[in-house]
Scaffold this motif. Structure first.
Motif, PDB file in Angstrom:
ATOM      1  N   ASN A  97       0.812  -1.212   0.000  1.00  0.00           N
ATOM      2  CA  ASN A  97       0.000   0.000   0.000  1.00  0.00           C
ATOM      3  C   ASN A  97       0.848   1.268   0.000  1.00  0.00           C
ATOM      4  OD1 ASN A  97       0.930  -0.560   2.572  1.00  0.00           O
ATOM      5  ND2 ASN A  97      -0.823   0.370   3.596  1.00  0.00           N
ATOM      6  N   ALA A  98       2.165   1.130   0.091  1.00  0.00           N
ATOM      7  CA  ALA A  98       3.060   2.286   0.042  1.00  0.00           C
ATOM      8  C   ALA A  98       3.602   2.457  -1.373  1.00  0.00           C
ATOM      9  CB  ALA A  98       4.215   2.104   1.026  1.00  0.00           C
TER      10      ALA A  98
ATOM     11  N   GLY B  35       6.602  -6.904  -0.647  1.00  0.00           N
ATOM     12  CA  GLY B  35       5.311  -6.341  -0.280  1.00  0.00           C
ATOM     13  C   GLY B  35       5.194  -5.984   1.186  1.00  0.00           C
ATOM     14  N   GLU B  36       4.035  -5.440   1.560  1.00  0.00           N
ATOM     15  CA  GLU B  36       3.707  -5.168   2.959  1.00  0.00           C
ATOM     16  C   GLU B  36       3.087  -6.430   3.553  1.00  0.00           C
ATOM     17  OE1 GLU B  36       2.656  -4.619   6.573  1.00  0.00           O
ATOM     18  OE2 GLU B  36       4.058  -3.270   5.567  1.00  0.00           O
ATOM     19  N   PRO B  37       3.760  -7.097   4.489  1.00  0.00           N
ATOM     20  CA  PRO B  37       3.332  -8.422   4.938  1.00  0.00           C
ATOM     21  C   PRO B  37       1.942  -8.467   5.558  1.00  0.00           C
ATOM     22  CG  PRO B  37       5.062  -7.557   6.355  1.00  0.00           C
ATOM     23  CD  PRO B  37       5.013  -6.673   5.154  1.00  0.00           C
ATOM     24  N   PHE B  38       1.505  -7.380   6.197  1.00  0.00           N
ATOM     25  CA  PHE B  38       0.209  -7.431   6.852  1.00  0.00           C
ATOM     26  C   PHE B  38      -0.958  -7.170   5.897  1.00  0.00           C
ATOM     27  CE2 PHE B  38       3.101  -6.924  10.447  1.00  0.00           C
ATOM     28  CZ  PHE B  38       2.685  -8.000  11.210  1.00  0.00           C
ATOM     29  N   LEU B  39      -0.660  -7.049   4.587  1.00  0.00           N
ATOM     30  CA  LEU B  39      -1.714  -7.130   3.585  1.00  0.00           C
ATOM     31  C   LEU B  39      -2.074  -8.586   3.303  1.00  0.00           C
ATOM     32  CD1 LEU B  39      -0.725  -4.320   1.055  1.00  0.00           C
ATOM     33  CD2 LEU B  39      -2.596  -4.307   2.718  1.00  0.00           C
ATOM     34  N   ASP B  40      -1.266  -9.508   3.802  1.00  0.00           N
ATOM     35  CA  ASP B  40      -1.592 -10.931   3.795  1.00  0.00           C
ATOM     36  C   ASP B  40      -2.464 -11.182   5.026  1.00  0.00           C
ATOM     37  OD1 ASP B  40      -1.749 -13.666   4.061  1.00  0.00           O
ATOM     38  OD2 ASP B  40       0.401 -14.025   3.915  1.00  0.00           O
ATOM     39  N   PRO B  41      -3.748 -11.487   4.855  1.00  0.00           N
ATOM     40  CA  PRO B  41      -4.632 -11.645   6.012  1.00  0.00           C
ATOM     41  C   PRO B  41      -4.248 -12.802   6.927  1.00  0.00           C
ATOM     42  CG  PRO B  41      -5.731 -12.381   4.001  1.00  0.00           C
ATOM     43  CD  PRO B  41      -4.460 -11.690   3.581  1.00  0.00           C
ATOM     44  N   GLN B  42      -3.405 -13.698   6.445  1.00  0.00           N
ATOM     45  CA  GLN B  42      -2.973 -14.847   7.243  1.00  0.00           C
ATOM     46  C   GLN B  42      -1.608 -14.637   7.896  1.00  0.00           C
ATOM     47  OE1 GLN B  42      -5.138 -17.389   7.629  1.00  0.00           O
ATOM     48  NE2 GLN B  42      -6.505 -16.182   6.334  1.00  0.00           N
TER      49      GLN B  42
END
Length: 274
Positions: free
Chosen positions: A14-15, A59-66
Motif C-alpha cells: 500500500n506504500a 510487499g507489505e506483509p500485513f496485507l496478507d490476512p494470514q
C-alpha cells in the motif's frame, strides 16, 4: 550453508516508496497456504535449520490476512530459528501486536521512514505517521524486540536524520527492546538507479540466503524483486534441491572467491556487503 530463508507471502503493498522498485512489478499475488506449508516442511529437513526465517520480501506483509497465523506456523515448524519481519506499520493494530507478543524469538522492524508526517509521506506516500508512531510505542510497551528504520534516501536532510534518531531512541520503559536503524539507500540491482562504479566483491545474500517469490520461484535475493535471476521453483522442487543446484552454487562460489561482479544482476547492485 543456508542461514536465512526469506519467503514472500504477498507482494502487494500500500506504500509507494520513492526508493523502492515496487512500481516495476507487473504481477501481484499472495502465496497459497499449501505452498507456504510445503516450504516450511522442506526447511525442517535442513541440517542445520536456517538461523533466520523472514516471511516477506517486497510487499507489505500485513496485507496478507494470514500473516499472524503464518508466523505462528513458522515458529511451530522451526522452533530454534529466529523469525524477523519488516513492515511499514500501516496495518498494525493493538490486536495484531498482542498476538505477535506471544511469538518467542520474534523481531519486528517497522519502516517509519521519518519522525514526522511530512517526511514519512514524502518517502512512502503514506500519511499515517501518527498511527504508526502509536503502534511502535505499543510494541515497545509489550517488550517485543523491534527496530525502527529510515532509508537514507538522498532527499533526507541531516536535520531529518537527527530528528529520526532522537524520536526513536525514546522508549516506553526500562525493558525496551527498541533500536533506531538507518538503512543504506539500495538500488535493487540497478532497477532504481545506477551506481557509479563496481564495489562488489562478496555478498552474504549470495552465499547464505535464499529468497522465494510469492508464486514459488526462487529468485536471486531481496534486491531482485522482479525475479530477473531464477534458480528454481518450489512448487516442483525442494528447498534443498534448489539450494544445492549447480547454478545457485555457481553464484555462491563466485561470491566466496570475491568475484560477485561477474554475476548477472549482482554486477549492477550497490549493496555494501563485503
Amino acid at each position: 550453508m543456508l542461514e536465512v530463508l526469506q519467503v514472500e507471502t504477498t507482494n502487494y503493498c500500500n506504500a509507494r516508496c520513492i526508493f523502492c522498485a515496487y512500481g516495476q512489478i507487473k504481477k501481484h499475488g499472495t502465496m497459497s497456504d499449501k505452498l507456504y506449508s510445503k516450504i516450511l516442511r522442506d526447511a525442517t529437513k535442513l541440517d542445520p535449520s536456517p538461523k533466520t526465517f523472514i516471511p516477506m520480501l517486497t510487499g507489505e506483509p500485513f496485507l496478507d490476512p494470514q500473516m499472524v497465523e503464518r508466523i505462528k506456523e513458522a515458529r511451530a515448524a522451526l522452533p530454534k530459528t529466529e523469525i524477523h519481519l519488516y513492515s511499514n506499520g500501516s496495518k498494525l493494530t493493538e490486536e495484531i501486536i498482542k498476538k505477535l507478543a506471544e511469538v518467542p524469538e520474534f523481531h519486528l522492524n517497522i519502516s517509519a521512514n521519518g519522525a514526522s508526517v511530512e517526511t514519512r509521506k514524502r518517502l512512502t506516500g503514506l500519511g499515517d505517521y501518527e498511527h504508526v508512531a502509536r503502534m511502535i510505542d505499543y510494541i515497545d510497551s509489550l517488550h517485543i524486540s523491534h527496530s525502527v528504520s529510515l532509508v537514507q534516501h538522498p532527499s533526507i536532510t541531516k536535520e531529518e536524520e537527527k530528528a529520526f534518531n532522537r524520536r526513536w531512541r525514546k522508549t516506553t520503559s526500562n525493558a525496551s527492546c527498541r533500536s533506531p536503524y538507518i538503512f543504506q539507500h539500495l538500488n535493487f540491482g540497478g532497477l532504481t538507479y545506477h551506481k557509479d562504479q563496481t564495489r562488489f566483491t562478496y555478498c552474504i545474500h549470495a552465499t547464505s540466503h535464499m529468497t522465494v517469490l510469492w508464486d514459488g520461484r526462487v529468485n536471486l535475493c531481496c534486491m531482485d524483486p522482479l525475479g530477473r535471476k531464477i534458480f528454481g521453483d518450489l512448487n516442483h522442487q525442494t528447498v534443498a534441491e534448489v539450494w544445492l543446484s549447480e547454478e545457485r552454487q555457481r553464484y555462491a562460489s563466485l561470491h566466496k572467491k570475491g568475484k560477485g561482479a561477474e554475476c548477472e544482476v549482482c554486477r549492477d547492485c550497490n549493496i555494501v556487503c563485503f
